[in-house]
Design a protein around this motif. Sequence first.
Motif, PDB file in Angstrom:
ATOM      1  N   THR A 311      -3.128   2.663  -3.011  1.00 55.03           N
ATOM      2  CA  THR A 311      -3.327   2.015  -4.263  1.00 55.03           C
ATOM      3  C   THR A 311      -1.801   2.064  -5.113  1.00 55.03           C
ATOM      4  O   THR A 311      -1.585   0.850  -5.709  1.00 55.03           O
ATOM      5  N   VAL A 346      -7.957   1.060  -8.964  1.00 56.17           N
ATOM      6  CA  VAL A 346      -8.532   1.232  -7.568  1.00 56.17           C
ATOM      7  C   VAL A 346      -9.309  -0.094  -7.218  1.00 56.17           C
ATOM      8  O   VAL A 346      -9.205  -0.460  -6.011  1.00 56.17           O
ATOM      9  N   LEU A 349      -7.586  -3.391  -5.783  1.00 56.82           N
ATOM     10  CA  LEU A 349      -7.304  -3.511  -4.390  1.00 56.82           C
ATOM     11  C   LEU A 349      -8.277  -3.985  -3.406  1.00 56.82           C
ATOM     12  O   LEU A 349      -7.990  -4.170  -2.334  1.00 56.82           O
TER      13      LEU A 349
END
Length: 535
Positions: A311, A346, A349
């Motif tokens: 990330t 998070v 992605l």
Amino acid sequence: MTERTNRTVLLRGGNVHSPADPFATAMLVEGEQIAWVGSDGAAETYAATADEVIELAGALVTPAFVDAHVHATSAGLALTGLDLTDCRSLPEALRRIAEFAAATEGVLIGHGWDETKWPEGRPPTLAELDEACGGAPLYLSRTDVHSALASGALRSATEGLAEAAGYHPDGPLTKDAHHAVRQAALTRLTPAQRRAAQLATLTRAAQLGIGALHECSGPEIASEQDLAALLELAAETDGPEVFAYWGELAERGGVETARRLGAIGAGGDLFVDGALGSHTACLHTPYSDAEHTGTSYLTAEQVADHVTACTEAGLQAGFHAIGDAALAAVIDGVRTAADRLGLARVKALRHRVEHAEALDDKAVAAFAELGLTASVQPAFDAAWGGPEGMYVQRLGAERAAELNPFAAMLRAGVPLAFGSDAPVTPLDPWGSVRAAAFHQTLEHRISVRAAFAAHTRGGWRAIGRDQDGVLVPGAVASYAIWAADDLVVQAPDSRVAGWSTDPRSGTPGLPDLTPGEPLPQCLRTVVRGKTVFQR
């Protein structure tokens, strides 16, 4: 001869599967993009100036499929070499091995044996294997590719094999021992053999209307050279696009290696566990036919560290996880990474989980909460589900009936991307759509339309390209033309029967995929405006 990429192509006289116009019969392509969809009457405006006019004669035009999980070299070796997936007995397998060995020089590589489908209920012994292959080096992956048989010659050529985890002196090899013999076999392939295998996979995909593949590579699957060769081949030949994943932990250099190789993610087959057929999927409670809970390769903490590193690097992470304990480790790890970095960061992605078979309602909700993409294989249920299937042998009927809950995932808003995991199951996109729509557990079935979307647009969304995988103006012109019988729209009140052909539904039709009906035949596959297959 390579086509000009700025050509205009008009398709007319068919059925164009487009949300822009559910009754569209024509489509105009300019270069790599779709320029227009509409009726045959309106298409006359473009006919005089188009470089090519394709008369569809009633054929169906759809977005090209995306196979979201393949292993191109291994799949190609199964296509061109020894494929045991349809063997009905141990003697038949040994006979095929002997015939293949007699006709092949060098290392022998095969795939697809499944002792659960044989009357003998066991794989060959080492002595039987050596006799069949005549003492040659032989590697035979099980159908799930999480264990393998290796001849004595290949075992002798594999350094440190007897000390590796998963070693067995006579039977199948699992864990590190399996990875070691696989590497020993694959490193003996010549560049020409590797190229031929990869080309076979790309060619077969194009013949099936597949316009893009997600290659799931990594140090335990293949090699950096193998992935680099595949990407080079895809770039220099007209065929499906290839998007690569490199399954290696960030702490071992996975992020840097993925970037160097041109991979779009450090994931794919980054193993948290193994597979149910090989008794290596990691479970909370023991297998029904073995006194253990499988194999764990990564902890929740390792998952968290990898997701955190990916990330921060702006790179997609992904994990292979099948058993409920492995999936719990992934969920706990991703949640920890979200606590560290923030959930929105998070989720952005779209980190992936490959296979994701043993999900209960709590795990499904966690996938939705964390924005995880489920890269799943409906053909697994077709192959191993049902009351007499391998899942029941391994887990018992109650636990087996909980596997692959596609409907629950869709209801919760979990993004689905369909793939084959070839060579585990063959490249067969329409077969996968059928398998999801006619899941052997009734409550897990989804509509044909939803399954088709997961095998087309879902694959593009999984790599962050939300605009592709649909036939609308401005989208990439990757499409397939099909010979298909009457198109139908599945009625909303039934997932088993209840098909409707009523045009007033305003929903683009798809072929009738009821089991027993013939699957559509691909007439042409086009990738970014270039024809890569034509029957």
